[in-house]
Design a protein around this motif. Structure first.
Motif, PDB file in Angstrom:
ATOM      1  N   GLN A 177       0.790  -1.229   0.000  1.00 26.67           N
ATOM      2  CA  GLN A 177       0.000   0.000   0.000  1.00 26.67           C
ATOM      3  C   GLN A 177       0.820   1.276   0.000  1.00 26.67           C
ATOM      4  O   GLN A 177       0.311   2.332  -0.354  1.00 26.67           O
ATOM      5  CB  GLN A 177      -0.939   0.012   1.208  1.00 26.67           C
ATOM      6  CG  GLN A 177      -1.979  -1.096   1.175  1.00 26.67           C
ATOM      7  CD  GLN A 177      -3.029  -0.928   2.260  1.00 26.67           C
ATOM      8  OE1 GLN A 177      -3.549   0.164   2.479  1.00 26.67           O
ATOM      9  NE2 GLN A 177      -3.366  -1.998   2.941  1.00 26.67           N
TER      10      GLN A 177
ATOM     11  N   LYS B  91       7.653   3.376   2.897  1.00 26.82           N
ATOM     12  CA  LYS B  91       8.044   4.047   4.138  1.00 26.82           C
ATOM     13  C   LYS B  91       9.559   4.070   4.232  1.00 26.82           C
ATOM     14  O   LYS B  91      10.200   3.077   3.880  1.00 26.82           O
ATOM     15  CB  LYS B  91       7.477   3.302   5.350  1.00 26.82           C
ATOM     16  CG  LYS B  91       5.966   3.180   5.336  1.00 26.82           C
ATOM     17  CD  LYS B  91       5.535   1.826   5.831  1.00 26.82           C
ATOM     18  CE  LYS B  91       4.092   1.555   5.473  1.00 26.82           C
ATOM     19  NZ  LYS B  91       3.663   0.187   5.727  1.00 26.82           N
TER      20      LYS B  91
ATOM     21  N   THR C  88      -1.422  -5.631   4.385  1.00 28.71           N
ATOM     22  CA  THR C  88      -2.329  -6.028   3.316  1.00 28.71           C
ATOM     23  C   THR C  88      -2.452  -7.546   3.357  1.00 28.71           C
ATOM     24  O   THR C  88      -3.546  -8.101   3.304  1.00 28.71           O
ATOM     25  CB  THR C  88      -1.780  -5.589   1.940  1.00 28.71           C
ATOM     26  OG1 THR C  88      -1.324  -4.246   2.053  1.00 28.71           O
ATOM     27  CG2 THR C  88      -2.850  -5.701   0.867  1.00 28.71           C
TER      28      THR C  88
ATOM     29  N   ASP D  77     -10.652  -2.451   6.716  1.00 29.47           N
ATOM     30  CA  ASP D  77     -10.999  -1.298   5.865  1.00 29.47           C
ATOM     31  C   ASP D  77     -12.369  -1.528   5.229  1.00 29.47           C
ATOM     32  O   ASP D  77     -13.211  -0.627   5.172  1.00 29.47           O
ATOM     33  CB  ASP D  77      -9.960  -1.115   4.743  1.00 29.47           C
ATOM     34  CG  ASP D  77      -8.566  -0.766   5.265  1.00 29.47           C
ATOM     35  OD1 ASP D  77      -8.461  -0.276   6.396  1.00 29.47           O
ATOM     36  OD2 ASP D  77      -7.586  -0.997   4.532  1.00 29.47           O
TER      37      ASP D  77
HETATM   38  N1  LIG Z   1      -5.413   2.383  13.721  1.00 26.52           N
HETATM   39  C1  LIG Z   1      -5.616   1.401  12.828  1.00 26.52           C
HETATM   40  N2  LIG Z   1      -6.613   0.504  13.025  1.00 26.52           N
HETATM   41  C2  LIG Z   1      -6.822  -0.514  12.149  1.00 26.52           C
HETATM   42  N3  LIG Z   1      -6.090  -0.681  11.021  1.00 26.52           N
HETATM   43  C3  LIG Z   1      -5.116   0.198  10.773  1.00 26.52           C
HETATM   44  C4  LIG Z   1      -4.824   1.282  11.644  1.00 26.52           C
HETATM   45  N4  LIG Z   1      -3.779   1.968  11.109  1.00 26.52           N
HETATM   46  C5  LIG Z   1      -3.462   1.338   9.941  1.00 26.52           C
HETATM   47  N5  LIG Z   1      -4.270   0.287   9.738  1.00 26.52           N
HETATM   48  C6  LIG Z   1      -4.297  -0.631   8.599  1.00 26.52           C
HETATM   49  O1  LIG Z   1      -3.021  -0.919   8.186  1.00 26.52           O
HETATM   50  C7  LIG Z   1      -3.068  -1.289   6.820  1.00 26.52           C
HETATM   51  C8  LIG Z   1      -1.735  -1.020   6.208  1.00 26.52           C
HETATM   52  O2  LIG Z   1      -0.790  -1.789   6.911  1.00 26.52           O
HETATM   53  P1  LIG Z   1       0.698  -1.919   6.428  1.00 26.52           P
HETATM   54  O3  LIG Z   1       1.362  -2.901   7.344  1.00 26.52           O
HETATM   55  O4  LIG Z   1       1.294  -0.578   6.298  1.00 26.52           O
HETATM   56  O5  LIG Z   1       0.427  -2.560   4.989  1.00 26.52           O
HETATM   57  P2  LIG Z   1       1.418  -2.931   3.808  1.00 26.52           P
HETATM   58  O6  LIG Z   1       2.760  -3.158   4.457  1.00 26.52           O
HETATM   59  O7  LIG Z   1       0.830  -4.176   3.233  1.00 26.52           O
HETATM   60  O8  LIG Z   1       1.413  -1.825   2.796  1.00 26.52           O
HETATM   61  C9  LIG Z   1      -4.225  -0.539   6.190  1.00 26.52           C
HETATM   62  O9  LIG Z   1      -5.024  -1.435   5.428  1.00 26.52           O
HETATM   63  C10 LIG Z   1      -4.994  -0.005   7.401  1.00 26.52           C
HETATM   64  O10 LIG Z   1      -6.310  -0.468   7.417  1.00 26.52           O
END
Ligand SMILES: Nc1ncnc2c1ncn2[C@@H]1O[C@H](COP(=O)(O)OP(=O)(O)O)[C@@H](O)[C@H]1O
Ligand SMILES: O=C(CO)[C@@H](O)[C@H](O)COP(=O)(O)O
Length: 461
Positions: free
Chosen positions: A12, A15, A246, A289
């Protein structure tokens, strides 16, 4: 102070963290979004990387950088180093039939013996077969194939030559044509899938330099995002890490390679020279989500609603296969809601069922590893949710250890960059913040009801 940078180019977003080499202290960070979709032009990852680096204050004072990336994505390059088509990501299931054909042609056991894993649609090898079958013109133009982190590392070097592509053991182990057991490519499997043997990246050791940027910032080998998370969170033997991004993943650091012929556990290599058996679900944080969007609230309110409902949601059960599923291997499955009554038709029950259903899917992945972990560590974006942290022990049936909120994939990459500079047999010790421990009684009947709903809707899985 010597600084190192770590990158997490995940599904997504991208970072970047910049940390002190000596202490690991966070100095600054930045991020940028990736586009949605399971087929993405890699140019978007490059732009997001540059934006995230700029948001993190640039690399002028940084000595070394490492890129960790989402695993498996197929990046095809032509003879001039140009991208041939959009990359197919780990969660693109169009190659499910190709996976079935490849497994049928050799048998699951032969694949597990050859590369430690039985390929499913996520694996690069199945995507190459799909390309050869469905887009022969693109396949014919493909002179090299690499993974997202390989491509970004190559671009950071400013390389043009395909012979300058590099990867590492961790990410190579997710291709399906490199063996973590022997440490060698399996050209025969590439040929079987693709009908030809394109250039593949040179596999670097855990502390081998991948080159340098034109400004002289050293490049560490990088790795897959799960391998970097293991390094970032300091996973040790006896730990199982559950990551809710994700993807949902459950993985452990191991001293010996694994070969699961059922295909549920991928026998990956890690970023330290060890191994990383891993089970992965396609449906994790995005289930939350989707539930929040269905109810018409934000993630915070979703969590409050979930915690306001009774444990077990009075039998309301959500099977979370919204994007098909990988564990169990049901690429064409859809989600389902079971147990609706007038009394359970409330936003709070639905919120609870979504959190519990997503965690039940992860509990299946955890069980697939077949380990009795001393600690279950919970990380990833989904672990930022208080509801997830509090409900997880009721589903997993064991306490859950939650490290302080952080970017553990990018941190692991930064630690690898620090290791490149410090040398030595093990990565430098960085002090981690204190984790919180969440304990709760398992919810009676929850896993059983989930298993029944899964079976009822999905034909006996
Ligand atoms: N406070 C929160 N509560 C629930 N879900 C969260 C919160 N903050 C972020 N997310 C979830 O984290 C997800 C992204 O996680 P991340 O580990 O960064 O994903 P990726 O590494 O696959 O890109 C998003 O789908 C979002 O829904
Ligand atoms: O396919 C796998 C693991 O085999 C996924 O875990 C990807 O590596 C994507 O990770 P996230 O973007 O969800 O962190």
């Amino acid at each position: 102070m010597t600084l190192v940078a770590g990158v997490d180019s995940s599904t997504q977003s991208c970072k970047v963290v910049i940390r002190s080499l000596e202490t690991g202290a966070l100095v600054r960070q930045g991020r940028a979004a990736h586009p949605d979709g399971t087929s993405v032009d890699p140019a978007h990852w490059w732009e997001a990387l540059l934006s995230a680096i700029a948001a993190a204050g640039g690399l002028d004072d940084v000595a070394a950088i490492s890129v960790a990336g989402q695993q498996h994505g197929m990046v095809c390059l032509d003879a001039g180093g140009r991208v041939v088509r959009d990359a197919l990501l780990w969660n693109d299931t169009r190659s499910a039939q190709s996976a079935t054909e490849l497994v049928a042609s050799l048998g699951a056991q032969a694949w597990a013996e050859a590369v430690g894993s039985v390929p499913v649609a996520s694996f690069t090898v199945t995507k190459l077969r799909w390309l050869a079958t469905h887009e022969p013109a693109s396949a014919a133009r493909t002179a090299a194939v690499c993974l997202p982190h390989d491509w970004l590392t190559w671009r950071l070097k400013g390389s043009r030559g395909l012979d300058e592509l590099t990867t590492d053991r961790g990410d190579a182990s997710g291709t399906g044509y490199w063996s973590p057991i022997t440490g060698a490519y399996r050209d025969d499997l590439l040929k079987l899938a693709f009908g030809a043997v394109p250039v593949v990246p040179r596999v670097l050791g855990p502390t081998e330099e991948a080159g340098a940027t034109s400004e002289g910032v050293l490049l560490a080998p990088g790795t897959g995002d799960n391998m970097a998370a293991a390094l970032g969170v300091g996973a040790r033997p006896g730990d199982v890490v559950v990551s809710i991004g994700t993807s949902g993943t459950a993985f452990a650091v191991a001293d010996t390679p694994s070969r699961d012929t059922s295909g549920a556990v991928a026998g990956f290599a890690d970023a330290t020279g060890r191994f990383l058996p891993l089970a992965c679900t396609l449906n994790a944080a995005r289930v939350l989500d989707a539930a929040a969007a269905m109810i018409g609230v934000g993630l915070e309110r979703l969590g409050e609603l979930a915690l306001s409902a009774p444990a077990g949601a009075e039998g309301l059960t959500l099977v979370p296969y919204l994007e098909g599923e990988r564990t169990p291997n049901l690429p064409h499955a859809t989600g389902a809601i079971h147990g609706l009554r007038l009394s359970t038709s409330t936003p709070a029950h639905l919120a609870r069922a979504a959190v519990e259903g997503m965690l039940c899917g992860l509990a299946d992945a955890l069980d697939a590893l077949g380990l009795s972990p001393e600690r279950v560590l919970l990380i990833g974006g989904g672990a930022r949710s208080e509801a997830v942290r509090r409900i997880a022990p009721t589903v997993f049936g064991r306490p859950v250890v939650v490290p302080p909120p952080g970017e553990y994939v990018a941190d692991g990459a930064a630690r690898q960059a620090a290791w490149l500079l410090s040398g030595g047999a093990e990565p430098p010790e960085w002090s981690a913040g204190s984790p919180s421990v969440h304990e709760a009684e398992p919810t009676p009947g929850l896993r059983e009801r989930y298993a029944e709903a899964r079976t009822r809707f999905l034909g006996g899985v």
